[in-house]
Design a protein around this motif. Sequence first.
Motif, PDB file in Angstrom:
ATOM      1  N   ASP A  59       0.855  -1.132   0.142  1.00 39.10           N
ATOM      2  CA  ASP A  59      -0.237  -0.202   0.369  1.00 39.10           C
ATOM      3  C   ASP A  59       1.022   1.359  -0.120  1.00 39.10           C
ATOM      4  O   ASP A  59       0.501   1.973   0.291  1.00 39.10           O
ATOM      5  CB  ASP A  59      -0.697  -0.048   0.553  1.00 39.10           C
ATOM      6  CG  ASP A  59      -0.490   0.276   2.788  1.00 39.10           C
ATOM      7  OD1 ASP A  59       1.061   0.244   2.141  1.00 39.10           O
ATOM      8  OD2 ASP A  59      -0.923  -0.455   3.346  1.00 39.10           O
ATOM      9  N   ARG A  60       2.038   1.026   0.002  1.00 43.10           N
ATOM     10  CA  ARG A  60       3.235   2.503  -0.268  1.00 43.10           C
ATOM     11  C   ARG A  60       3.119   3.116   1.525  1.00 43.10           C
ATOM     12  O   ARG A  60       3.630   4.168   1.431  1.00 43.10           O
ATOM     13  CB  ARG A  60       2.758   2.981  -1.364  1.00 43.10           C
ATOM     14  CG  ARG A  60       2.686   1.889  -2.861  1.00 43.10           C
ATOM     15  CD  ARG A  60       4.369   1.756  -2.723  1.00 43.10           C
ATOM     16  NE  ARG A  60       4.285   1.415  -3.755  1.00 43.10           N
ATOM     17  CZ  ARG A  60       3.840   0.188  -4.769  1.00 43.10           C
ATOM     18  NH1 ARG A  60       3.989  -0.225  -3.454  1.00 43.10           N
ATOM     19  NH2 ARG A  60       4.112  -0.243  -5.687  1.00 43.10           N
ATOM     20  N   GLU A  61       3.220   2.542   1.928  1.00 38.34           N
ATOM     21  CA  GLU A  61       1.995   3.522   3.516  1.00 38.34           C
ATOM     22  C   GLU A  61       3.380   3.494   4.535  1.00 38.34           C
ATOM     23  O   GLU A  61       4.256   4.048   4.740  1.00 38.34           O
ATOM     24  CB  GLU A  61       1.135   2.809   4.124  1.00 38.34           C
ATOM     25  CG  GLU A  61       0.025   3.452   4.360  1.00 38.34           C
ATOM     26  CD  GLU A  61       0.022   4.583   4.453  1.00 38.34           C
ATOM     27  OE1 GLU A  61       0.088   4.641   5.372  1.00 38.34           O
ATOM     28  OE2 GLU A  61      -0.290   5.316   3.667  1.00 38.34           O
ATOM     29  N   LEU A  62       4.643   1.966   4.119  1.00 42.08           N
ATOM     30  CA  LEU A  62       5.690   1.954   4.386  1.00 42.08           C
ATOM     31  C   LEU A  62       6.755   1.654   3.162  1.00 42.08           C
ATOM     32  O   LEU A  62       6.636   0.917   2.535  1.00 42.08           O
ATOM     33  CB  LEU A  62       5.411   0.870   5.716  1.00 42.08           C
ATOM     34  CG  LEU A  62       7.176   0.436   6.136  1.00 42.08           C
ATOM     35  CD1 LEU A  62       8.002   1.639   7.208  1.00 42.08           C
ATOM     36  CD2 LEU A  62       7.309  -0.612   6.804  1.00 42.08           C
ATOM     37  N   VAL A  63       8.165   3.026   3.554  1.00 42.24           N
ATOM     38  CA  VAL A  63       9.182   2.414   2.808  1.00 42.24           C
ATOM     39  C   VAL A  63      10.380   1.885   3.392  1.00 42.24           C
ATOM     40  O   VAL A  63      10.169   3.591   4.199  1.00 42.24           O
ATOM     41  CB  VAL A  63       9.279   3.154   1.323  1.00 42.24           C
ATOM     42  CG1 VAL A  63      10.544   3.438   0.346  1.00 42.24           C
ATOM     43  CG2 VAL A  63       7.899   3.769   0.485  1.00 42.24           C
ATOM     44  N   LEU A  64      10.952   1.373   2.992  1.00 44.11           N
ATOM     45  CA  LEU A  64      12.348   0.727   3.806  1.00 44.11           C
ATOM     46  C   LEU A  64      13.451   1.021   2.656  1.00 44.11           C
ATOM     47  O   LEU A  64      13.630   0.587   1.792  1.00 44.11           O
ATOM     48  CB  LEU A  64      12.381  -0.064   4.931  1.00 44.11           C
ATOM     49  CG  LEU A  64      11.903  -0.317   5.573  1.00 44.11           C
ATOM     50  CD1 LEU A  64      11.660  -1.211   6.592  1.00 44.11           C
ATOM     51  CD2 LEU A  64      11.495   0.579   6.529  1.00 44.11           C
ATOM     52  N   VAL A  65      14.727   2.038   2.810  1.00 42.23           N
ATOM     53  CA  VAL A  65      16.232   2.112   2.432  1.00 42.23           C
ATOM     54  C   VAL A  65      16.896   2.071   3.220  1.00 42.23           C
ATOM     55  O   VAL A  65      17.592   2.789   4.084  1.00 42.23           O
ATOM     56  CB  VAL A  65      16.272   3.601   1.702  1.00 42.23           C
ATOM     57  CG1 VAL A  65      16.743   3.959   0.607  1.00 42.23           C
ATOM     58  CG2 VAL A  65      15.144   3.684   0.622  1.00 42.23           C
ATOM     59  N   ALA A  66      17.487   0.249   3.416  1.00 39.11           N
ATOM     60  CA  ALA A  66      18.742   0.796   3.978  1.00 39.11           C
ATOM     61  C   ALA A  66      20.465  -0.092   3.237  1.00 39.11           C
ATOM     62  O   ALA A  66      20.128  -0.069   2.127  1.00 39.11           O
ATOM     63  CB  ALA A  66      18.545  -1.232   4.737  1.00 39.11           C
ATOM     64  N   VAL A  67      21.126   1.417   4.364  1.00 35.09           N
ATOM     65  CA  VAL A  67      22.726   1.439   3.186  1.00 35.09           C
ATOM     66  C   VAL A  67      23.508   0.620   4.186  1.00 35.09           C
ATOM     67  O   VAL A  67      23.219   0.604   5.527  1.00 35.09           O
ATOM     68  CB  VAL A  67      22.677   2.591   2.971  1.00 35.09           C
ATOM     69  CG1 VAL A  67      24.248   3.389   2.054  1.00 35.09           C
ATOM     70  CG2 VAL A  67      21.816   3.487   2.304  1.00 35.09           C
ATOM     71  N   GLY A  68      24.346  -0.478   3.579  1.00 36.95           N
ATOM     72  CA  GLY A  68      26.266  -0.596   4.730  1.00 36.95           C
ATOM     73  C   GLY A  68      25.374  -1.792   5.549  1.00 36.95           C
ATOM     74  O   GLY A  68      24.188  -2.214   5.570  1.00 36.95           O
ATOM     75  N   ASN A  69      26.498  -2.291   5.678  1.00 35.97           N
ATOM     76  CA  ASN A  69      25.571  -3.850   6.627  1.00 35.97           C
ATOM     77  C   ASN A  69      26.600  -3.583   7.889  1.00 35.97           C
ATOM     78  O   ASN A  69      28.000  -3.718   8.399  1.00 35.97           O
ATOM     79  CB  ASN A  69      26.696  -5.353   5.443  1.00 35.97           C
ATOM     80  CG  ASN A  69      26.106  -5.298   4.512  1.00 35.97           C
ATOM     81  OD1 ASN A  69      24.505  -5.108   4.183  1.00 35.97           O
ATOM     82  ND2 ASN A  69      26.788  -5.641   3.744  1.00 35.97           N
ATOM     83  N   LEU A  70      25.647  -3.345   8.685  1.00 33.65           N
ATOM     84  CA  LEU A  70      26.832  -3.113  10.114  1.00 33.65           C
ATOM     85  C   LEU A  70      26.526  -4.367  10.792  1.00 33.65           C
ATOM     86  O   LEU A  70      27.909  -4.798  11.338  1.00 33.65           O
ATOM     87  CB  LEU A  70      25.568  -2.451  11.373  1.00 33.65           C
ATOM     88  CG  LEU A  70      26.461  -2.238  12.358  1.00 33.65           C
ATOM     89  CD1 LEU A  70      27.572  -0.948  12.301  1.00 33.65           C
ATOM     90  CD2 LEU A  70      25.563  -1.222  13.790  1.00 33.65           C
ATOM     91  N   VAL A  71      25.704  -5.539  11.040  1.00 33.15           N
ATOM     92  CA  VAL A  71      25.877  -6.150  11.459  1.00 33.15           C
ATOM     93  C   VAL A  71      25.015  -7.457  10.035  1.00 33.15           C
ATOM     94  O   VAL A  71      23.880  -7.442   9.934  1.00 33.15           O
ATOM     95  CB  VAL A  71      25.433  -6.536  12.642  1.00 33.15           C
ATOM     96  CG1 VAL A  71      25.076  -8.145  13.295  1.00 33.15           C
ATOM     97  CG2 VAL A  71      26.254  -6.051  13.439  1.00 33.15           C
ATOM     98  N   ASN A  72      25.651  -8.750   9.764  1.00 32.55           N
ATOM     99  CA  ASN A  72      24.542  -9.855   8.938  1.00 32.55           C
ATOM    100  C   ASN A  72      24.304 -10.782   9.862  1.00 32.55           C
ATOM    101  O   ASN A  72      25.379 -11.271  10.811  1.00 32.55           O
ATOM    102  CB  ASN A  72      25.351 -10.258   7.624  1.00 32.55           C
ATOM    103  CG  ASN A  72      25.584  -8.552   6.864  1.00 32.55           C
ATOM    104  OD1 ASN A  72      26.478  -7.867   6.935  1.00 32.55           O
ATOM    105  ND2 ASN A  72      24.394  -9.029   6.127  1.00 32.55           N
TER     106      ASN A  72
END
Length: 464
Positions: A59-72
């Motif tokens: 529904d496009r109410e939530l958008v996440l953009v994540a950058v980099g890897n602190l912990v995998n």
Amino acid sequence: MVLITEEQVETILTNALQQSQRNNQLVSYTKKIDPISPLHFFNQTKKLGKSRLFWASSDRELVLVAVGNLVNITPTESRFSKTKKQWEQLLNQFIIHNPYSVSGTGVVAIGGMCFDPKKPKTPLWQHYNDSDMTIPELLLTTNSGQCYLTVNLKITKDTLLEELIAQIKQWEEMLVHSDPEETLEPLTIEKKIEKEADYWKKSVVKATEEIRKGTAEKIVLAREMRLQFNRNVAIGNIIENLLETQPNSYVFAFEKGQDCFLGATPERLVKVEKDLLLSTCLAGTAPRGKTEEEDRNIAYHLLHDEKNLQEHDFVVQMIREAISDYCFDVDIPEGPVIYPLKNLQHLYTPVTAKLKRGYSIFDIVRELHPTPALGGSPKEASMAFIREYERMDRGWYGAPIGWVDSNEHGEFAVAIRSALVQQKEASLFAGCGVVEHSNPDMEYEETNIKFMPMLHVFEQGKGE
């Protein structure tokens, strides 16, 4: 833009530094900021040279953009239970500063898993672990029109406060700075290669034979189409096209080095907010009509088609059985309704329930994957057939992808309508459910229909 001030950062980080004198300290803080385009942030952070991940709810109410890897979190066995355990352990190691109880803020792990870890991996998916949930260094969250920036850091006794503050300032400046757009020639598909189409049809015949023997009730078989382009694919442009052309679908992109697995899937696996659970039965497919009348007729026939109703009911009963030990107050409507997409329409039944104490979204994902819509029924027999007769490596196609946060919220979808982009090439994936009376040519045409959403996105490619 509301930038995080030096004084605010210093207070948070000084506290973390004091606690890191004997051990490394993980710290996370979230700040509400003025609205910013997630696509702008995604494109701007490319120059950092770090992997990026994108997620937009249907529904496009939530958008996440994540950058980099602190912990995998990358367990190599018992991936669901070990991911759950490691996630809980990591949360206890974080100092979390998040005054908002908003989904997708605070410490967030985002990623996915492969379809079947028991099947040997091929070079196609060499950059993707069997299970990989990433806690990023930077996270932009847009929820109901509000924007939040989360910064996650690892602090040691040797960390210099001044250097940290300078790094954070650099990240913040990317939010407001705009680089000139690079002009590229329009993206065009130069070649389409269908991988072993004849063999795939023969495997459909073999599946129907096994079903008639009583080995299984339904077996889902997938196939691959390889595309070659005139230039490297601009990932940000493809995400933009997906957002514009694929309503009612989750849009996702998971970069790993030069590769990016992306797509627009309509199929939710499970959503959890505290103890409230929502799952989705989405199985049974037909094209959209060219006119409203034709569209209504196709929808009517889909709602009354025996094969599609049977395929849909497999998923409904599987979900009911899978969550019964982990939930109470399970509610499932008596029959499906139509779920319309841009190019396709599906049979849809929502499932709601409440999680019992002690269980999490990872327990439910473990039980639901793979659904009959992607594996078959019963699970063990259909998966055994797929391992033996399906020649392609599904990788993350058809597998759980999603996120979970420190607010006890999370959501996973099923990674269909997807492609693995590798610079100037891409692999598209599509499958269909084979039952007793399936016709190989008709099933082949169904997969062609399911290729359409991603083909359409690449065929309308434009310059960056």
